[in-house]
Design a protein around this motif. Structure first.
Motif, PDB file in Angstrom:
ATOM      1  N   ALA A   1      59.716  58.188   4.601  1.00  0.00           N
ATOM      2  CA  ALA A   1      60.434  57.194   3.805  1.00  0.00           C
ATOM      3  C   ALA A   1      60.335  57.614   2.345  1.00  0.00           C
ATOM      4  O   ALA A   1      59.418  58.355   1.956  1.00  0.00           O
ATOM      5  CB  ALA A   1      59.842  55.796   3.997  1.00  0.00           C
ATOM      6  N   ASP A  48      66.345  55.168   4.839  1.00  0.00           N
ATOM      7  CA  ASP A  48      65.086  55.828   4.500  1.00  0.00           C
ATOM      8  C   ASP A  48      64.652  55.596   3.056  1.00  0.00           C
ATOM      9  O   ASP A  48      63.669  56.180   2.616  1.00  0.00           O
ATOM     10  CB  ASP A  48      65.200  57.336   4.760  1.00  0.00           C
ATOM     11  N   ARG A  49      65.349  54.744   2.310  1.00  0.00           N
ATOM     12  CA  ARG A  49      65.040  54.547   0.892  1.00  0.00           C
ATOM     13  C   ARG A  49      64.747  53.074   0.601  1.00  0.00           C
ATOM     14  O   ARG A  49      65.438  52.180   1.083  1.00  0.00           O
ATOM     15  CB  ARG A  49      66.192  55.039   0.009  1.00  0.00           C
ATOM     16  N   PHE A  50      63.709  52.886  -0.254  1.00  0.00           N
ATOM     17  CA  PHE A  50      63.239  51.535  -0.511  1.00  0.00           C
ATOM     18  C   PHE A  50      62.862  51.377  -1.983  1.00  0.00           C
ATOM     19  O   PHE A  50      62.459  52.339  -2.646  1.00  0.00           O
ATOM     20  CB  PHE A  50      62.012  51.237   0.360  1.00  0.00           C
ATOM     21  N   VAL A  86      60.078  55.857  -1.401  1.00  0.00           N
ATOM     22  CA  VAL A  86      59.912  54.624  -2.158  1.00  0.00           C
ATOM     23  C   VAL A  86      60.175  54.973  -3.618  1.00  0.00           C
ATOM     24  O   VAL A  86      59.487  55.814  -4.207  1.00  0.00           O
ATOM     25  CB  VAL A  86      58.515  54.016  -1.976  1.00  0.00           C
ATOM     26  N   SER A 130      61.215  52.877   8.842  1.00  0.00           N
ATOM     27  CA  SER A 130      61.703  54.236   8.582  1.00  0.00           C
ATOM     28  C   SER A 130      60.683  55.277   9.003  1.00  0.00           C
ATOM     29  O   SER A 130      61.044  56.337   9.537  1.00  0.00           O
ATOM     30  CB  SER A 130      62.031  54.408   7.097  1.00  0.00           C
ATOM     31  N   ILE A 190      50.452  51.555   3.425  1.00  0.00           N
ATOM     32  CA  ILE A 190      51.251  52.414   4.304  1.00  0.00           C
ATOM     33  C   ILE A 190      50.342  53.329   5.117  1.00  0.00           C
ATOM     34  O   ILE A 190      50.502  53.462   6.337  1.00  0.00           O
ATOM     35  CB  ILE A 190      52.256  53.245   3.481  1.00  0.00           C
ATOM     36  N   ILE A 229      59.273  49.589   5.303  1.00  0.00           N
ATOM     37  CA  ILE A 229      59.011  51.012   5.104  1.00  0.00           C
ATOM     38  C   ILE A 229      58.544  51.642   6.402  1.00  0.00           C
ATOM     39  O   ILE A 229      58.947  52.759   6.759  1.00  0.00           O
ATOM     40  CB  ILE A 229      57.963  51.209   3.989  1.00  0.00           C
TER      41      ILE A 229
END
Length: 302
Positions: free
Chosen positions: A30, A9-11, A32, A23, A92, A20
């Motif tokens: 998510a 869940d992390r970018f 970021v 997730s 997004i 992204i």
């Protein structure tokens, strides 16, 4: 039915939108990391501080009796106006809300959770539309919660139940949730269906974050953007910002003005397709209105 165990869940800020979105589909959210430099965050807070100072604490436990919710940020902060059209965010939101012809800004709200602010009841933000039962695969909301300070479990970071899109909030307990801890300048992205809620601030610091919320072009915006940015203020904004706050048609025959004209053409009294070039007089009038607005707010809180 319980929430699923979260997948990745992390970018990083340079992550691909496709990654992204994986997730977003699996978790409902998510994170970021490090999207905004600290200097940008500090500039935003500087612009908003007079309004934050004038904002009262919330009236009930859900709003937060030790929490300030300062709205109209898109009109009060030039930095916020840049932020709502950030390429990553538009990318997004456009994917999450792809079932609609257009999407628009729904709300900008700066949240300051003071020490002692208690946890919110788990909820879904999509329920703001009169608890209408939207289809499970139809999204009308995408939210971005920007960390303007570090978010930690101790200071009440938002808690989220991964994969809870189809679960009734009443079935969710704190044990089903995880804290969304992130550094200043990072952003928590989530859809309107995932169950979440603010945590309890057990620290001695104020936790601050900015919500920039987007919705489909055919639903009513949570915050009335046409009072937030009435014509004399809106005319000083860029075309990208105007489109995002709703000065455009949301879909076929939705939101036109005048004789079935595009709202911006009516706003500027122009012929269709002409560029927007706000005059210096218009800018000065808007700046004066903003100054008077700030003074009025300050006087009401004395």
């Amino acid at each position: 039915m319980k929430p699923r165990t979260k997948t990745n869940d992390r970018f990083n800020s340079d992550a691909r939108i496709d990654d992204i979105m994986q997730s977003m589909r699996e978790n409902g959210y998510a994170v970021v990391e490090d999207v905004l430099p600290h200097e940008t965050v500090d500039a935003l807070l500087d612009e908003m501080t007079p309004y934050i100072d004038a904002t009262p604490f919330g009236p009930d436990a859900f709003a937060g009796q030790r929490t300030k919710r300062t709205g109209s940020a898109v009109a009060r902060s030039a930095t916020v106006r840049d932020l709502i059209v950030h390429p990553l965010i538009k990318g997004i939101a456009g994917e999450v809300l792809a079932s609609s012809t257009e999407f628009q800004l729904s709300q900008t709200q700066l949240i300051s959770a003071h020490p002692g602010s208690v946890a919110q009841k788990p909820h879904k933000d999509e329920l703001v539309w009169d608890f209408f039962p939207f289809a499970a695969d139809h999204h009308v909301m995408c939210q971005f919660f920007w960390a303007l300070t570090d978010f930690t479990e101790e200071n009440g970071a938002t808690r989220v139940a991964p994969g809870s899109d189809t679960i009734d909030p009443s079935e969710i307990t704190e044990a089903d949730t995880i804290p969304v801890e992130m550094r200043k300048g990072s952003v928590f992205v989530f859809n309107g269906k995932v169950v979440h809620g603010g945590g309890t601030n057990r620290s001695d610091q104020v936790r601050q974050g900015l919500i920039t919320s987007y919705c489909s072009g055919w639903v009513r915006q949570e915050e009335n953007q046409y009072l937030v940015a009435p014509p004399e203020v809106a005319r000083t904004f860029s075309e990208d910002v105007l489109k995002m706050i709703g000065y455009q048609q949301g879909c076929f025959a939705m939101g036109y003005a005048g004789d079935i004209e595009e709202p911006m053409d009516v706003l500027f009294g122009r012929r269709a397709g002409s560029p927007i070039v706000p005059s210096e007089a218009t800018r000065s009038a808007a700046n004066e209105r903003a100054r008077q607005w700030s003074e009025d707010v300050a006087q009401r809180t004395v």
